[in-house]
Scaffold this motif. Structure first.
Motif, mmCIF file in Angstrom:
data_model
loop_
_atom_site.group_PDB
_atom_site.id
_atom_site.type_symbol
_atom_site.label_atom_id
_atom_site.label_comp_id
_atom_site.label_asym_id
_atom_site.label_seq_id
_atom_site.Cartn_x
_atom_site.Cartn_y
_atom_site.Cartn_z
ATOM 1 N N ASP A 82 0.821 -1.226 0.000
ATOM 2 C CA ASP A 82 0.000 0.000 0.000
ATOM 3 C C ASP A 82 0.850 1.268 0.000
ATOM 4 O OD1 ASP A 82 0.883 0.027 2.631
ATOM 5 O OD2 ASP A 82 -1.085 -0.337 3.501
ATOM 6 N N GLY A 83 2.174 1.140 0.035
ATOM 7 C CA GLY A 83 3.061 2.286 -0.089
ATOM 8 C C GLY A 83 3.025 3.272 1.065
ATOM 9 N N ASP A 84 2.627 2.816 2.270
ATOM 10 C CA ASP A 84 2.541 3.747 3.399
ATOM 11 C C ASP A 84 3.804 3.772 4.260
ATOM 12 O OD1 ASP A 84 2.337 1.321 4.727
ATOM 13 O OD2 ASP A 84 0.402 1.750 5.648
ATOM 14 N N GLY A 85 4.832 3.058 3.826
ATOM 15 C CA GLY A 85 6.077 3.046 4.578
ATOM 16 C C GLY A 85 6.148 1.965 5.642
ATOM 17 N N LYS A 86 5.064 1.210 5.830
ATOM 18 C CA LYS A 86 5.056 0.109 6.789
ATOM 19 C C LYS A 86 5.108 -1.207 6.021
ATOM 20 C CE LYS A 86 2.146 0.322 10.274
ATOM 21 N NZ LYS A 86 0.877 0.526 11.009
ATOM 22 N N SER A 87 6.080 -2.051 6.353
ATOM 23 C CA SER A 87 6.197 -3.345 5.695
ATOM 24 C C SER A 87 5.037 -4.257 6.108
ATOM 25 C CB SER A 87 7.525 -4.011 6.089
ATOM 26 O OG SER A 87 7.486 -4.398 7.456
ATOM 27 N N ASN A 88 4.866 -5.346 5.377
ATOM 28 C CA ASN A 88 3.841 -6.323 5.760
ATOM 29 C C ASN A 88 4.081 -6.819 7.186
ATOM 30 O OD1 ASN A 88 2.273 -6.315 3.431
ATOM 31 N ND2 ASN A 88 3.490 -7.896 2.438
ATOM 32 N N LEU A 89 5.354 -7.005 7.573
ATOM 33 C CA LEU A 89 5.656 -7.445 8.929
ATOM 34 C C LEU A 89 5.160 -6.420 9.948
ATOM 35 C CD1 LEU A 89 6.993 -9.406 10.914
ATOM 36 C CD2 LEU A 89 9.142 -8.176 10.544
ATOM 37 N N GLU A 90 5.387 -5.128 9.673
ATOM 38 C CA GLU A 90 4.913 -4.085 10.585
ATOM 39 C C GLU A 90 3.387 -4.016 10.611
ATOM 40 O OE1 GLU A 90 8.605 -0.952 10.418
ATOM 41 O OE2 GLU A 90 7.237 -1.006 8.724
ATOM 42 N N GLU A 91 2.757 -4.185 9.452
ATOM 43 C CA GLU A 91 1.279 -4.178 9.396
ATOM 44 C C GLU A 91 0.728 -5.362 10.201
ATOM 45 O OE1 GLU A 91 -0.553 -1.793 7.717
ATOM 46 O OE2 GLU A 91 0.600 -1.173 5.972
ATOM 47 N N TYR A 92 1.344 -6.533 10.047
ATOM 48 C CA TYR A 92 0.935 -7.738 10.780
ATOM 49 C C TYR A 92 1.101 -7.521 12.284
ATOM 50 C CZ TYR A 92 1.276 -12.611 12.459
ATOM 51 O OH TYR A 92 1.119 -13.788 13.137
ATOM 52 N N GLY A 93 2.269 -7.002 12.687
ATOM 53 C CA GLY A 93 2.565 -6.822 14.108
ATOM 54 C C GLY A 93 1.739 -5.758 14.786
ATOM 55 N N THR A 94 1.232 -4.789 14.007
ATOM 56 C CA THR A 94 0.433 -3.713 14.605
ATOM 57 C C THR A 94 -1.064 -3.882 14.388
ATOM 58 O OG1 THR A 94 0.657 -2.313 12.641
ATOM 59 C CG2 THR A 94 2.304 -2.022 14.390
ATOM 60 N N GLY A 95 -1.458 -4.905 13.613
ATOM 61 C CA GLY A 95 -2.885 -5.145 13.381
ATOM 62 C C GLY A 95 -3.505 -4.209 12.380
ATOM 63 N N SER A 96 -2.691 -3.576 11.526
ATOM 64 C CA SER A 96 -3.246 -2.664 10.520
ATOM 65 C C SER A 96 -3.430 -3.391 9.183
ATOM 66 C CB SER A 96 -2.369 -1.415 10.367
ATOM 67 O OG SER A 96 -1.040 -1.747 10.082
ATOM 68 N N GLN A 102 0.766 1.014 18.625
ATOM 69 C CA GLN A 102 -0.183 -0.101 18.632
ATOM 70 C C GLN A 102 0.551 -1.416 18.417
ATOM 71 O OE1 GLN A 102 -0.865 2.481 16.239
ATOM 72 N NE2 GLN A 102 -2.066 3.550 17.761
ATOM 73 N N LYS A 103 -0.097 -2.480 18.896
ATOM 74 C CA LYS A 103 0.329 -3.828 18.542
ATOM 75 C C LYS A 103 -0.924 -4.634 18.230
ATOM 76 C CE LYS A 103 0.520 -6.032 23.104
ATOM 77 N NZ LYS A 103 1.379 -6.733 24.060
ATOM 78 N N SER A 104 -0.729 -5.701 17.478
ATOM 79 C CA SER A 104 -1.854 -6.550 17.106
ATOM 80 C C SER A 104 -2.322 -7.362 18.307
ATOM 81 C CB SER A 104 -1.427 -7.506 15.986
ATOM 82 O OG SER A 104 -2.419 -8.482 15.765
ATOM 83 N N SER A 105 -3.618 -7.579 18.400
ATOM 84 C CA SER A 105 -4.150 -8.434 19.466
ATOM 85 C C SER A 105 -4.146 -9.898 19.041
ATOM 86 C CB SER A 105 -5.566 -7.993 19.839
ATOM 87 O OG SER A 105 -6.413 -8.073 18.711
ATOM 88 N N THR A 106 -3.827 -10.181 17.772
ATOM 89 C CA THR A 106 -3.901 -11.554 17.274
ATOM 90 C C THR A 106 -2.603 -12.098 16.673
ATOM 91 O OG1 THR A 106 -4.704 -10.769 15.136
ATOM 92 C CG2 THR A 106 -6.375 -11.352 16.774
ATOM 93 N N ALA A 107 -1.637 -11.263 16.328
ATOM 94 C CA ALA A 107 -0.407 -11.713 15.657
ATOM 95 C C ALA A 107 0.398 -12.641 16.562
ATOM 96 C CB ALA A 107 0.437 -10.523 15.232
ATOM 97 N N LYS A 108 0.930 -13.697 16.003
ATOM 98 C CA LYS A 108 1.750 -14.669 16.720
ATOM 99 C C LYS A 108 3.170 -14.629 16.179
ATOM 100 C CE LYS A 108 -1.822 -16.587 18.842
ATOM 101 N NZ LYS A 108 -2.489 -15.566 19.542
ATOM 102 N N GLY A 109 4.145 -14.844 17.069
ATOM 103 C CA GLY A 109 5.529 -14.984 16.649
ATOM 104 C C GLY A 109 6.259 -13.690 16.355
ATOM 105 N N VAL A 110 5.699 -12.544 16.780
ATOM 106 C CA VAL A 110 6.377 -11.260 16.577
ATOM 107 C C VAL A 110 6.453 -10.491 17.896
ATOM 108 C CG1 VAL A 110 5.802 -10.963 14.144
ATOM 109 C CG2 VAL A 110 4.246 -10.088 15.863
ATOM 110 N N ARG A 111 7.442 -9.616 17.963
ATOM 111 C CA ARG A 111 7.613 -8.737 19.116
ATOM 112 C C ARG A 111 7.502 -7.303 18.620
ATOM 113 N NH1 ARG A 111 11.113 -11.318 21.208
ATOM 114 N NH2 ARG A 111 12.939 -11.023 20.308
#
Length: 141
Positions: A29-43, A71-80
């Protein structure tokens, strides 16, 4: 790993089974957040957003208070998800002291049921610069 299966399910849920932009470092989506960051923050990795580290400075009783919000995701597993700090931009960033993190508060996000809002009060050091960096990383098994 504990990260791979949940992340793969998450990418398939957001992109479908045949999408090619699903690597952790991709930013479809070009917002500067990688998929890993989107996953870890729930966005949502398909919708640009401006969420990330926010700094609020409050003057109360003649004293300056600084609060970091993220923010952090309430559902993401395996990330800090967390914060690193440094006294200079060209010095290494290190994780915030665990004692300082104990003062953080967490609450469900009113705007996104998949996110937890985190607020961390920081004590400014008058004679020292302070730089903070938000991070999302894969946890080691």
């Amino acid at each position: 790993s504990e990260f791979d299966a949940p992340f793969d399910l998450w990418t398939e849920e957001h992109f479908g089974p045949n999408e090619t932009r699903t690597k952790p470092e991709d930013d479809p989506d070009g917002d500067g957040k990688s998929n890993l960051e989107e996953y870890g923050t729930g966005s949502d990795p398909t919708q640009p957003d401006q969420d990330g580290l926010k700094i609020e400075i409050i003057e109360e009783d003649g004293k300056i208070k600084v609060e970091l919000k993220f923010q952090k995701s309430s559902t993401a597993k395996g990330v800090r998800v967390g914060l690193k700090q440094s006294s200079a931009l060209d010095d290494p960033f290190t994780p915030i002291d665990p004692e300082e993190l104990q003062s953080a508060t967490e609450s469900p996000s009113p705007s996104n049921p998949n996110q937890i809002d985190i607020k961390l009060p920081i004590t400014p050091k008058p004679s020292q610069n302070q730089f903070y960096k938000f991070y999302v990383e894969i946890e080691n098994p």
